[in-house]
Design a protein around this motif. Structure first.
Motif, PDB file in Angstrom:
ATOM      1  N   ASP A  19       0.951  -1.359   0.216  1.00 34.98           N
ATOM      2  CA  ASP A  19       0.046  -0.360   0.393  1.00 34.98           C
ATOM      3  C   ASP A  19       0.557   1.110  -0.165  1.00 34.98           C
ATOM      4  N   ILE A  20       2.057   1.297  -0.468  1.00 32.96           N
ATOM      5  CA  ILE A  20       2.424   2.235  -1.130  1.00 32.96           C
ATOM      6  C   ILE A  20       3.143   2.928  -2.154  1.00 32.96           C
ATOM      7  N   GLU A  21       2.413   2.891  -3.178  1.00 36.31           N
ATOM      8  CA  GLU A  21       1.970   3.399  -4.728  1.00 36.31           C
ATOM      9  C   GLU A  21       2.515   4.422  -4.542  1.00 36.31           C
ATOM     10  N   GLN A  22       1.379   5.452  -3.777  1.00 35.19           N
ATOM     11  CA  GLN A  22       2.093   6.857  -3.988  1.00 35.19           C
ATOM     12  C   GLN A  22       2.862   7.185  -3.796  1.00 35.19           C
ATOM     13  N   LEU A  23       4.159   6.225  -2.574  1.00 32.79           N
ATOM     14  CA  LEU A  23       5.005   7.086  -2.084  1.00 32.79           C
ATOM     15  C   LEU A  23       5.988   6.402  -3.322  1.00 32.79           C
ATOM     16  N   VAL A  24       5.933   5.614  -4.156  1.00 33.05           N
ATOM     17  CA  VAL A  24       7.510   5.368  -5.163  1.00 33.05           C
ATOM     18  C   VAL A  24       7.104   5.652  -6.282  1.00 33.05           C
ATOM     19  N   ASP A  25       8.621   6.128  -7.115  1.00 36.50           N
ATOM     20  CA  ASP A  25       8.293   6.729  -8.261  1.00 36.50           C
ATOM     21  C   ASP A  25       8.379   5.610  -9.462  1.00 36.50           C
ATOM     22  N   ILE A  26       7.073   4.723  -9.451  1.00 39.73           N
ATOM     23  CA  ILE A  26       7.342   3.631 -10.333  1.00 39.73           C
ATOM     24  C   ILE A  26       7.152   4.051 -11.580  1.00 39.73           C
ATOM     25  N   GLU A  27       6.430   5.113 -12.004  1.00 39.25           N
ATOM     26  CA  GLU A  27       6.257   5.783 -13.386  1.00 39.25           C
ATOM     27  C   GLU A  27       7.486   6.067 -14.101  1.00 39.25           C
ATOM     28  N   VAL A  28       8.096   6.641 -13.233  1.00 37.72           N
ATOM     29  CA  VAL A  28       9.717   7.357 -13.831  1.00 37.72           C
ATOM     30  C   VAL A  28      10.039   5.710 -14.365  1.00 37.72           C
ATOM     31  N   PHE A  29      10.541   4.823 -13.525  1.00 38.48           N
ATOM     32  CA  PHE A  29      10.907   3.297 -14.088  1.00 38.48           C
ATOM     33  C   PHE A  29      10.207   2.821 -15.176  1.00 38.48           C
ATOM     34  N   MET A  30       9.088   2.688 -15.237  1.00 34.31           N
ATOM     35  CA  MET A  30       8.764   2.292 -16.661  1.00 34.31           C
ATOM     36  C   MET A  30       8.445   3.425 -18.017  1.00 34.31           C
ATOM     37  N   VAL A  31       9.095   4.667 -17.494  1.00 33.81           N
ATOM     38  CA  VAL A  31       9.186   4.774 -18.487  1.00 33.81           C
ATOM     39  C   VAL A  31      10.746   4.404 -19.346  1.00 33.81           C
ATOM     40  N   SER A  32      10.991   5.077 -17.865  1.00 30.48           N
ATOM     41  CA  SER A  32      13.069   4.242 -18.199  1.00 30.48           C
ATOM     42  C   SER A  32      13.023   3.108 -18.757  1.00 30.48           C
ATOM     43  N   ARG A  33      11.436   1.762 -18.348  1.00 28.04           N
ATOM     44  CA  ARG A  33      12.077   0.760 -18.817  1.00 28.04           C
ATOM     45  C   ARG A  33      11.818   0.706 -20.220  1.00 28.04           C
ATOM     46  N   ARG A  34      10.420   1.791 -20.453  1.00 26.63           N
ATOM     47  CA  ARG A  34       9.801   1.150 -21.954  1.00 26.63           C
ATOM     48  C   ARG A  34      11.648   1.948 -22.941  1.00 26.63           C
ATOM     49  N   TRP A  89      26.019  -0.847 -27.455  1.00 18.49           N
ATOM     50  CA  TRP A  89      24.266  -0.407 -27.007  1.00 18.49           C
ATOM     51  C   TRP A  89      24.165  -0.671 -25.648  1.00 18.49           C
ATOM     52  N   ASP A  90      24.685  -1.731 -24.895  1.00 22.69           N
ATOM     53  CA  ASP A  90      24.953  -1.757 -24.012  1.00 22.69           C
ATOM     54  C   ASP A  90      25.058  -0.491 -22.799  1.00 22.69           C
ATOM     55  N   ASP A  91      26.309  -0.133 -23.377  1.00 26.98           N
ATOM     56  CA  ASP A  91      26.565   0.938 -23.371  1.00 26.98           C
ATOM     57  C   ASP A  91      25.250   2.356 -22.779  1.00 26.98           C
ATOM     58  N   LEU A  92      25.166   2.666 -23.979  1.00 22.79           N
ATOM     59  CA  LEU A  92      23.648   3.390 -24.555  1.00 22.79           C
ATOM     60  C   LEU A  92      22.707   3.273 -22.948  1.00 22.79           C
ATOM     61  N   VAL A  93      22.607   1.735 -22.942  1.00 19.20           N
ATOM     62  CA  VAL A  93      21.068   1.436 -22.067  1.00 19.20           C
ATOM     63  C   VAL A  93      22.082   2.321 -20.265  1.00 19.20           C
ATOM     64  N   ARG A  94      23.448   1.932 -20.457  1.00 17.74           N
ATOM     65  CA  ARG A  94      23.914   2.128 -19.075  1.00 17.74           C
ATOM     66  C   ARG A  94      23.570   3.772 -19.022  1.00 17.74           C
ATOM     67  N   GLN A  95      24.084   4.620 -20.126  1.00 16.34           N
ATOM     68  CA  GLN A  95      24.190   6.006 -20.318  1.00 16.34           C
ATOM     69  C   GLN A  95      22.764   6.679 -19.908  1.00 16.34           C
ATOM     70  N   PHE A  96      22.127   5.741 -21.014  1.00 14.50           N
ATOM     71  CA  PHE A  96      20.519   6.456 -20.700  1.00 14.50           C
ATOM     72  C   PHE A  96      19.830   6.531 -19.098  1.00 14.50           C
ATOM     73  N   ARG A  97      20.957   4.926 -18.241  1.00 14.92           N
ATOM     74  CA  ARG A  97      19.963   5.494 -16.861  1.00 14.92           C
ATOM     75  C   ARG A  97      20.332   5.939 -16.537  1.00 14.92           C
ATOM     76  N   GLN A  98      21.787   5.942 -16.511  1.00 14.49           N
ATOM     77  CA  GLN A  98      22.449   7.419 -15.675  1.00 14.49           C
ATOM     78  C   GLN A  98      21.973   8.785 -15.852  1.00 14.49           C
ATOM     79  N   ASP A  99      22.066   9.013 -16.883  1.00 19.22           N
ATOM     80  CA  ASP A  99      21.659  10.875 -17.267  1.00 19.22           C
ATOM     81  C   ASP A  99      19.626   9.996 -17.121  1.00 19.22           C
TER      82      ASP A  99
END
Lengths: 396, 295
Positions: A150-165, A263-273
């Motif tokens: 019951d902590i859905e409002q308290l965590v940043d799932i959306e941010v990471f979902m965008v990131s996952r896409r 490509w892996d490097d790009l994924v990593r860089q994206f994550r960092q940014d």
């Protein structure tokens, strides 16, 4: 009170910063949209009033109607977009507010019961676990956990979902989502001096060469790479050189450029940014806190087989393995625990030694003697002694 | 003023390799199993590519289901488990079985079904010698069924705390018999870590200001003392009062003939010839007399 504030200040930075950044971003983008729409309305109405006041040409009713319809359409579009933007902003404000309230619950002076503090701490642990799962890419686990706890409002799932896409698309060599993400966050990325967009474009260029479309590659480069920052000129030059090589070249610097591991490097860089954009840390709060906790609990006995205690986290694999490179926590005061009763030994329960050298608390020893006719059995060696054999031990 | 600087407190090389991360995820998985969050645990195993022992998984599932049933006042599964492990529980001097029977008996009494309660009380016969007084009390409850036990001298037997205590005791005994730790290790570590982190950060800020080297590793100690409280103390730690060092296997605590305890290293430094005088009292002894003690 100050102890609690220090707690919150140290650990809850991401909790508040992330929705704040999102709200900021949303506010700016909504503002831009509204500006755009308003200027187009002004343009159209100006056109219309210019046509009307232009006595040179007569306007038919039909023309007037069309122009008015145009204006009305634009106005409606403005209203719609403003409403949308407002709604999303309100949602984000809600999120900020609920997080502040949640933190406020913890910091309330003197009005907390022990059990409510405990349940707040449990929630904090769940929040840390969700954050850890999201960062590791365990999106399903995180979503389920957030729902259960019951902590859905308290965590940043959306941010990471965008990131996952975006990450998934980059992994399958599709650069479009990433580029549109870069476009959305252009100004922030520029502030961070990010080279992500440049690197993605270079990769596109390389891929074009790989499939032999050199003319397309040149056109692409003219369009996207020519405006690159002067500091990246060296990289542009190396990339352009690729035109001269074939994709399976053995020449080292160019072989590297053709390597799909980029490509892996790009994924990593994206994550960092992405993290930097939202002011998230590189390491998850869980890992930092865990290390601090392991250090604080680590004693030399945890690595001695006979002394290991199954309740101690550091004594048991796998944390035992993880804690090896960590420092010990120092102490200058002795803290003694009676092995028989798991209670503290101090002036209220003074330690006493049996003839075999093992020390226990007086309370435990006397209780043992009382229930078995004055005989004490050492719990660790099973040797038997009389109560009078136990001697006092003085710890300074 | 609200900056984020937790970076400085983390170590390189602790959670970097895939293997290390996997261990962390295993610990997290066990944590979820303990909490009864089975679907979360399953998802984590899938997404994390973890391997967990089926037997451990089953144990947690079973314990959780029994505990849940108990909390819902259904003591059946717990009683079944306890009867199966009767001998082991007796070896540990546990009165858990009796306590569970007592709770069951009292709840039957409260429903007013005297016949069923009477039938059930036959289970208590086992304890008529060992726990005579308690059994007598329970039998005495029959006298008050019309007035209601709440009005009787046995009112405190109805205290809801007793159910919670029985649940706790069940978990304690079950974990001890199955060789499991009582509490989640992850929870303990994180709890202590949350306590320690603010102080560590403050000290790090001060050290940076004064330009001291800020890296701490396994050869060093953390720069501050942390007392996590009795709940998180699993080992005795003894610091020699003379040299202010921790005592270890190589440098164990020794008890002098007068009863004072100092480290072996301290003794070696205080010895003159073959005699030794206690630093805290006038007693003298031979240098061979101090004995090693074990906490």
């Amino acid at each position: 009170f100050f102890g609690i504030m220090a707690d919150v200040k140290a650990l809850e930075h991401a909790t508040l910063k992330v929705p704040y950044e999102l709200l900021n971003k949303k506010f700016r983008s909504t503002q831009k949209t509204i500006d755009r729409e308003t200027s187009s309305i002004v343009a159209v109405t100006n056109d219309f009033s210019a046509r009307i006041s232009d006595s040179g040409s007569k306007m038919t009713v039909g023309e007037a109607n069309t122009m008015l319809d145009n204006v009305v359409q634009r106005l409606q579009s403005l209203k719609r977009k403003a409403d949308d933007g407002l709604e999303q902003e309100l949602q984000l404000v809600d999120t900020c507010k609920s997080r502040l309230e949640h933190l406020g619950d913890y910091v309330k002076e003197g009005r907390l019961t022990v059990s409510s503090v405990q349940s707040w701490k449990r929630k904090r642990m769940d929040r840390m676990l969700v954050d850890h799962c999201l960062r590791s890419g365990f999106y399903d686990t995180a979503v389920q956990l957030a729902k259960d706890a019951d902590i859905e409002q308290l965590v940043d799932i959306e941010v990471f979902m965008v990131s996952r896409r975006v990450e998934d698309s980059l992994a399958s060599k599709d650069t479009i989502p990433c580029l549109s993400w870069c476009y959305e966050n252009k100004s922030k990325l520029r502030k961070l001096k990010s080279t992500l967009e440049f690197n993605v474009r270079v990769q596109d260029f390389i891929e074009l060469i790989k499939v032999g479309k050199r003319m397309d590659a040149v056109r692409y480069a003219r369009k996207h790479l020519s405006s690159a920052d002067s500091s990246l000129l060296g990289e542009v030059q190396s990339a352009m050189c690729l035109l001269a090589f074939s994709p399976d070249t053995e020449c080292p610097p160019y072989k590297k450029l053709f390597d799909p591991v980029r490509w892996d490097d790009l994924v990593r860089q994206f994550r960092q940014d992405n993290f930097a954009l939202h002011q998230l840390n590189g390491q998850s709060l869980l890992s930092v806190t865990l290390q601090a906790g392991l250090s604080a609990l680590k004693t030399s006995q945890c690595y001695q087989e006979e002394q290991q205690n199954i309740d101690c986290p550091v004594c048991v694999k796998p944390l035992n393995h993880l804690a090896r490179p960590l420092p010990f926590a120092p102490f200058t005061q002795s803290r003694l625990i009676c092995h028989a009763s798991n209670t503290r030994m101090n002036e209220h329960n003074p330690p006493m030694v049996l003839p075999n050298g093992y020390v226990y608390g007086r309370d435990a020893l006397f209780a043992m003697a009382a229930s078995s006719n004055g005989v004490i059995t050492c719990p660790r060696t099973k040797e038997r002694f009389q109560r009078k054999d136990a001697e006092k031990v003085y710890i300074m | 003023n609200f900056t984020c600087d937790i970076h400085g407190c983390s170590q390189e090389g602790v959670l970097d390799t895939a293997e290390q991360v996997r261990k962390l995820n295993e610990v997290a998985c066990e944590h979820f199993l303990r909490q009864g969050r089975l679907d979360v645990a399953r998802l984590l195993v899938e997404e994390g590519g973890l391997v967990i022992e089926q037997s451990q998984y089953n144990q947690f599932v079973q314990l959780n289901s029994i505990l849940e049933a108990c909390r819902a006042r259904n003591l059946g599964p717990a009683l079944k488990w306890v009867t199966e492990h009767r001998r082991d529980l007796e070896a540990r001097n546990s009165q858990l079985e009796f306590k569970l029977h007592r709770l069951q008996f009292l709840s039957l009494l409260q429903t007013g079904d005297l016949q069923a309660a009477l039938e059930y009380s036959k289970n208590l016969a086992l304890y008529s010698t060992t726990l005579k007084k308690e059994v007598q009390q329970l039998m005495g409850c029959f006298l008050y069924t019309s007035k209601g036990l709440g009005q009787s001298p046995y009112a405190d037997l109805l205290d809801p705390v007793l159910l919670g205590e029985a649940c706790d005791e069940f978990m304690r005994e079950a974990c001890a018999l199955l060789g499991l730790a009582l509490n989640s290790h992850l929870a303990a570590c994180l709890s202590v870590g949350c306590q320690a982190l603010p102080s560590l950060l403050q000290i790090k800020a001060v050290m940076q200001q004064r330009q001291c080297p800020v890296v701490w590793s396994s050869t060093n100690e953390l720069p501050i003392e942390i007392d996590p409280g009795l709940e998180y103390q699993y080992h005795s730690v003894f610091a020699c009062p003379i040299l202010r060092h921790q005592c270890t296997l190589d440098n164990p605590p020794m008890r002098l003939t007068c009863g004072h305890v100092i480290s072996k290293e301290a003794i070696e430094r205080l010895v003159t010839g073959t005699r030794l005088k206690c630093p805290y009292c006038p007693v003298e002894m031979n240098s061979s007399e101090p004995r090693q003690i074990h906490f």
